[in-house]
Scaffold this motif. Structure first.
Motif, PDB file in Angstrom:
ATOM      1  N   MET A 115      12.458  -1.340 -16.419  1.00  0.00           N
ATOM      2  CA  MET A 115      11.696  -2.168 -15.476  1.00  0.00           C
ATOM      3  C   MET A 115      12.265  -2.061 -14.072  1.00  0.00           C
ATOM      4  O   MET A 115      11.527  -1.869 -13.092  1.00  0.00           O
ATOM      5  N   THR A 116      13.574  -2.193 -13.954  1.00  0.00           N
ATOM      6  CA  THR A 116      14.212  -2.208 -12.635  1.00  0.00           C
ATOM      7  C   THR A 116      13.966  -0.913 -11.875  1.00  0.00           C
ATOM      8  O   THR A 116      13.757  -0.925 -10.655  1.00  0.00           O
ATOM      9  N   HIS A 117      13.956   0.197 -12.583  1.00  0.00           N
ATOM     10  CA  HIS A 117      13.804   1.500 -11.928  1.00  0.00           C
ATOM     11  C   HIS A 117      12.359   1.981 -11.935  1.00  0.00           C
ATOM     12  O   HIS A 117      12.087   3.111 -11.526  1.00  0.00           O
ATOM     13  N   GLY A 118      11.447   1.139 -12.393  1.00  0.00           N
ATOM     14  CA  GLY A 118      10.019   1.443 -12.260  1.00  0.00           C
ATOM     15  C   GLY A 118       9.564   2.624 -13.071  1.00  0.00           C
ATOM     16  O   GLY A 118       8.893   3.520 -12.528  1.00  0.00           O
ATOM     17  N   CYS A 119       9.880   2.653 -14.371  1.00  0.00           N
ATOM     18  CA  CYS A 119       9.475   3.765 -15.224  1.00  0.00           C
ATOM     19  C   CYS A 119       8.020   3.565 -15.652  1.00  0.00           C
ATOM     20  O   CYS A 119       7.711   2.743 -16.541  1.00  0.00           O
ATOM     21  N   GLN A 178      15.132  -7.486  -9.637  1.00  0.00           N
ATOM     22  CA  GLN A 178      14.491  -6.543  -8.721  1.00  0.00           C
ATOM     23  C   GLN A 178      13.760  -5.460  -9.484  1.00  0.00           C
ATOM     24  O   GLN A 178      14.102  -5.140 -10.622  1.00  0.00           O
ATOM     25  N   ILE A 179      12.713  -4.907  -8.806  1.00  0.00           N
ATOM     26  CA  ILE A 179      11.938  -3.780  -9.334  1.00  0.00           C
ATOM     27  C   ILE A 179      11.716  -2.794  -8.199  1.00  0.00           C
ATOM     28  O   ILE A 179      11.340  -3.182  -7.089  1.00  0.00           O
ATOM     29  N   THR A 180      11.955  -1.519  -8.477  1.00  0.00           N
ATOM     30  CA  THR A 180      11.622  -0.463  -7.514  1.00  0.00           C
ATOM     31  C   THR A 180      10.649   0.493  -8.179  1.00  0.00           C
ATOM     32  O   THR A 180      10.864   0.885  -9.327  1.00  0.00           O
ATOM     33  N   PHE A 220       9.170  -2.250  -3.464  1.00  0.00           N
ATOM     34  CA  PHE A 220      10.393  -2.932  -3.927  1.00  0.00           C
ATOM     35  C   PHE A 220      10.080  -4.425  -3.947  1.00  0.00           C
ATOM     36  O   PHE A 220       9.658  -4.989  -2.930  1.00  0.00           O
ATOM     37  N   ILE A 221      10.231  -5.054  -5.133  1.00  0.00           N
ATOM     38  CA  ILE A 221      10.044  -6.495  -5.229  1.00  0.00           C
ATOM     39  C   ILE A 221      11.289  -7.101  -5.854  1.00  0.00           C
ATOM     40  O   ILE A 221      11.934  -6.479  -6.719  1.00  0.00           O
ATOM     41  N   ALA A 222      11.654  -8.256  -5.401  1.00  0.00           N
ATOM     42  CA  ALA A 222      12.865  -8.906  -5.911  1.00  0.00           C
ATOM     43  C   ALA A 222      12.736 -10.407  -5.717  1.00  0.00           C
ATOM     44  O   ALA A 222      11.928 -10.877  -4.900  1.00  0.00           O
TER      45      ALA A 222
END
Length: 883
Positions: free
Chosen positions: A689-693, A819-821, A835-837
């Motif tokens: 999730m964090t690295h936006g897969c 965070q999510i990118t 980028f959302i956090a």
């Protein structure tokens, strides 16, 4: 009543009536001039601006001219109609003062023309027998008029240097032969019909010669494209011929012929088609073909009942305000009272002319009075009707009122003829008055149409006034802004973001932070209003913050709104400056907000523009592919991509708990190249999730019913524009036909950064989607701050437990935030980065979320910007909490 014009035999009832009426007209004009003199002091709220004196020259000329005409008419025509001269004096006086008010140089010229026209009438009163010469030599007069009009085809000129060449020049003086041809045509028809009365039953003996004459005149005018004058000629001709006791074929044929000619002109003459189309739909092209009529209607509405006051309105904004649209100019500053007075004066003038038709025993005088009735009636109906939208625009002048020497001279000559005819009626009282039914009925129809125009004018001035005044095409707010300060725009700590500079009459807006202009917007006389300047107009302008009576008196006395009220935004100016510095030259957007209250702390959109340089840079701004005029935070629509991952995960928490890592649900090894940044070889749910897969998100979404996903996104308001006091893009509707696009967040729908920030706030705020707030409060007339309610309501978008579980899963070990990118391709094959956090439940300060959108593939930069801004905001929050 003060006797301002004490000339003539005071014992005569006619003289007494005329002197009283002209004295009353003089009082009206003097009051008009007095108010016009002090109008600068009223408008600037200061005597330092001085007074206007120039128009008093026009008043002096007007008093002298009509004083002499009253004196001469009393001597030469003691049995004249006592109402005609006073009516003309008041009409011409109001027109003269209006022209002086708008363009003093033209007012000076009009004063000269009034003096010349009055001198001509003064001399003409000595030779009432001139009417007999007009009848006797009708062919010579008519041919002379046609030849002069024909000369404009070869030797015509235009005083402005461009446009139709309808004038001839002699010794530096321009005159319009077609204006004089009107009176000559009327005299010819009156004489011809008088001479041919024996042919009452031989209709073609009347029709054919007159058709040749009118056809010749119309041909000349059509060649010169003077279609307004051609329309008047045609209507006068039809009116006089139909009134001449022709049979039914003549009675019904003439109007049918007129309708055919109008239809032909509509389909084959471009300018006629444009004017008819603008008349039929005046709101279709407000900046093009409909501009003139729309601005005319707005001016009438601005005048309302009482008017803005002489010198206090903005009639100069109306095109051709001293000529074609002088009625609207008068209506704006004198209101419905002034406009109604003008129409009433024309009605009375027509009534007096109709009375002459009814009572005169001379056939020539009767037909001449009939023609002059149609001349005054038709021309005033056409120009007033065009101004109020009842008829198409014709471009003709308003008799006695509009600027123009030729028109004024002809109108005064027509008045002279009526005065002479009225003297002949009273000179032969023993002659029995004969009823002339058809001429009187047709002439009375003109009065009925003017009455209708008065009703339509009252509707525009009162009933439709709010809708017209509040139209975006009304530019008078620009004038108000120059003379009455708008309120300041402040940040949450009352730091000034936008203020006013300059003095009364030259106020303009200035920003203390130029990069905020895409959000604050601009107020510009050419390009209108946008942003907060537009959405908060009524507050910044004071309309929503002052008592109704205060606004009423301010408008009545000064034609200005009160001084505007300040508004306070939720923006933190220091954080805003920091965010703009982080974004730098990168095209993109940032939204930082309080996840609990919905208050927007920072909203950035780059590239930006400088509103104070719009005139110099507008074309470059329009041509710029990066669209600096667009507020990307609320108007830019982008595919969300794998930023949807945490929201999709709330529907499959049990599945995630049952499978330790994404490998368990994937058919094979996940394609890590679909991740925005490398998640590491040991792929966990948090890392995915964090690295936006995107691959993992899409696979997880497959386990959720499409309708359930749609419902989830609806709850997050992805398909509804946010309720906020700012221009926002219309939300996308989801594409149900492509589930795979929906799973990937690519190609199914688009979101604005603000929508994404609100959804991220729901994760941080226990599943509650906050209603956004950008404008927090306004200052009322007593300088107290009043909190503005939100436009929307908070809603439970996610389950409380689900939101808590997801943010706990995503929480970073060294900081209480998640965070999510992600990056995703757009339809035009551009890669963008999200980028959302947001803070987590462990955070004890202000719950905060941040969204960064970059219009290129730069995940590390987006993460750096977002984390730096989030850290800065949390430090400020902690500092404020300790205080």
């Amino acid at each position: 009543m003060i006797n301002i014009f004490p000339y003539g035999d005071k014992s005569s009832p006619i003289n007494q009536t005329q002197v009283k009426l002209i004295s009353l007209a003089a009082i009206v004009i003097i009051i008009f001039a007095l108010i016009l003199s002090i109008s600068p002091m009223i408008r600037y709220h200061s005597a330092a601006e001085g007074y206007r004196y120039d128009h008093w020259l026009g008043v002096a000329v007007w008093i002298a001219a009509f004083g002499l005409l009253h004196y001469q008419s009393s001597r030469k025509l003691p049995q004249r109609d006592p109402y005609i001269l006073p009516i003309v004096s008041l009409l011409s006086g109001i027109g003269l003062m209006t022209i002086w008010r708008l363009y003093p140089n033209l007012g000076f010229r009009q004063s000269i023309w009034i003096a010349l026209a009055s001198a001509l009438v003064f001399l003409g009163l000595n030779f009432p027998i001139f009417l007999d010469y007009l009848r006797r030599y009708k062919y010579i007069w008519l041919i002379s008029g046609l030849l002069l009009t024909g000369l404009t085809i070869f030797m015509g000129t235009n005083p402005l240097g461009n446009g139709p060449t309808l004038w001839l020049e002699f010794l530096g003086i321009h005159f319009q032969p077609s204006e004089f041809l009107k009176i000559l045509l009327i005299a010819f028809l009156a004489s011809f019909l008088t001479d041919r009365q024996v042919f009452v039953y031989k209709k073609f003996d009347i029709l054919l010669p007159t058709l040749f004459v009118i056809g010749s005149a119309l041909a000349l005018l059509v060649v010169q494209r003077d279609l307004g004058t051609a329309t008047i000629f045609l209507l006068i001709y039809v009116g006089m011929i139909v009134s001449s006791k022709g049979n039914k074929l003549l009675f019904y044929g003439a109007p049918i012929l007129a309708a055919i000619l109008i239809g032909f002109a509509y389909f084959y003459i471009d300018v006629v088609k444009l004017r008819f189309d603008a008349w039929l739909n005046p709101f279709s092209d407000p900046s093009g073909a409909s501009y003139q009529i729309l601005q005319s209607l707005i001016a009438i509405a601005e005048g309302s009942i009482f008017g803005t006051g002489p010198g206090l309105g903005s009639p100069g904004l109306i095109p051709v305000s001293v000529s074609d649209f002088i009625f609207s100019s008068i209506a704006e500053e004198l209101g419905l009272f002034g406009a109604g007075l003008m129409i009433s004066l024309y009605i009375i003038l027509l009534y007096r002319a109709i009375k002459l038709i009814k009572t005169t025993h001379h056939s020539f005088d009767r037909y001449l009075a009939l023609g002059l009735t149609f001349y005054f009636g038709v021309q005033s109906i056409l120009i007033i009707g065009g101004n109020i939208g009842l008829l198409p625009l014709t471009g003709v002048t308003l008799p006695f009122v509009s600027y123009g020497g030729s028109s004024l001279l002809v109108s005064f000559i027509a008045m002279l003829f009526l005065l002479i005819i009225s003297k002949r009626v009273h000179a032969n009282p023993q002659i029995e008055m004969v009823q002339r039914r058809r001429p009187i009925l047709l002439s009375s129809l003109l009065i009925a149409v003017l009455g209708l125009e008065m009703i339509v004018t009252s509707l525009a001035s009162f009933w439709f006034m709010p809708s017209l005044v509040n139209r975006p095409e009304n530019p008078r707010w620009i004038v108000h802004d120059r003379f009455s300060e708008r309120g300041k725009i402040l940040d949450q700590d009352n730091q000034i973001i936008v203020t006013n500079i300059g003095q009364t009459g030259s106020f303009q807006r200035e920003s203390n932070h130029i990069p905020l202009y895409p959000i604050i917007g601009y107020t510009n006389p050419t390009y209108g209003q946008t942003g907060i300047e537009e959405s908060m107009f009524d507050y910044l302008r004071g309309y929503e913050t002052y008592p109704a009576m205060t606004i009423f008196w301010q408008d009545l006395l000064y034609n200005q709104p009160p001084e505007g009220s300040d508004i306070r935004l939720t923006i933190d100016l220091e954080l805003q400056k920091f965010a703009d510095s982080l974004l730098g030259e990168e095209p993109g957007a940032i939204v930082l907000m309080n996840a609990q209250s919905g208050e927007i702390l920072t909203m950035a959109s780059h590239p930006y523009f400088d509103a104070n340089k719009l005139e110099d840079s507008w074309q470059d701004l329009i041509d710029n592919e990066d669209a600096p005029l667009v507020n990307r935070a609320t108007q830019g629509l982008y595919p969300p991509g794998s930023t949807l991952f945490p929201f999709v995960a709330t529907t499959q928490i049990e599945l995630i708990q049952q499978n330790e890592d994404p490998f368990s649900i994937m058919n094979g090894v996940p394609q890590l190249q679909t991740c925005a940044t490398f998640p590491g070889t040991d792929l966990t749910w948090q890392a995915a999730m964090t690295h936006g897969c995107q691959d993992v998100q899409a696979k997880l979404a497959e386990f959720t019913d499409v309708n359930q996903l749609i419902e989830l996104f609806q709850n997050l308001n992805f398909f509804s524009p946010p309720d906020i006091r700012l221009n926002v893009a219309q939300a996308d509707s989801p594409n149900y036909d492509t589930p795979e696009a929906l799973y990937k967040g690519q190609g199914a729908f688009n979101l604005t950064p603000l929508q994404m920030a609100l959804a991220a706030s729901a994760l941080t705020n226990q599943g509650i989607l906050p209603a956004p707030r950008l404008v927090n409060a306004y200052q009322d007339s007593t300088e107290n701050w009043i909190t503005l309610s939100k436009l929307g309501q908070n809603s439970q978008a996610l389950g409380t437990d689900a939101a808590f579980w997801i943010t706990s899963l995503l929480e970073t070990p060294d900081s209480p935030h998640w965070q999510i990118t992600s990056n995703v391709g757009t339809q035009d094959e551009q890669v963008i980065t999200w980028f959302i956090a947001g803070t987590t439940a462990d955070w004890r300060g202000q719950p905060t979320t941040v969204v960064v959108l970059l219009e290129r593939d730069a995940p590390l930069l987006a993460e750096e910007i977002g984390l730096s801004l989030l850290e800065q905001s949390t430090q400020i929050s902690l500092t404020n909490g300790q205080q």
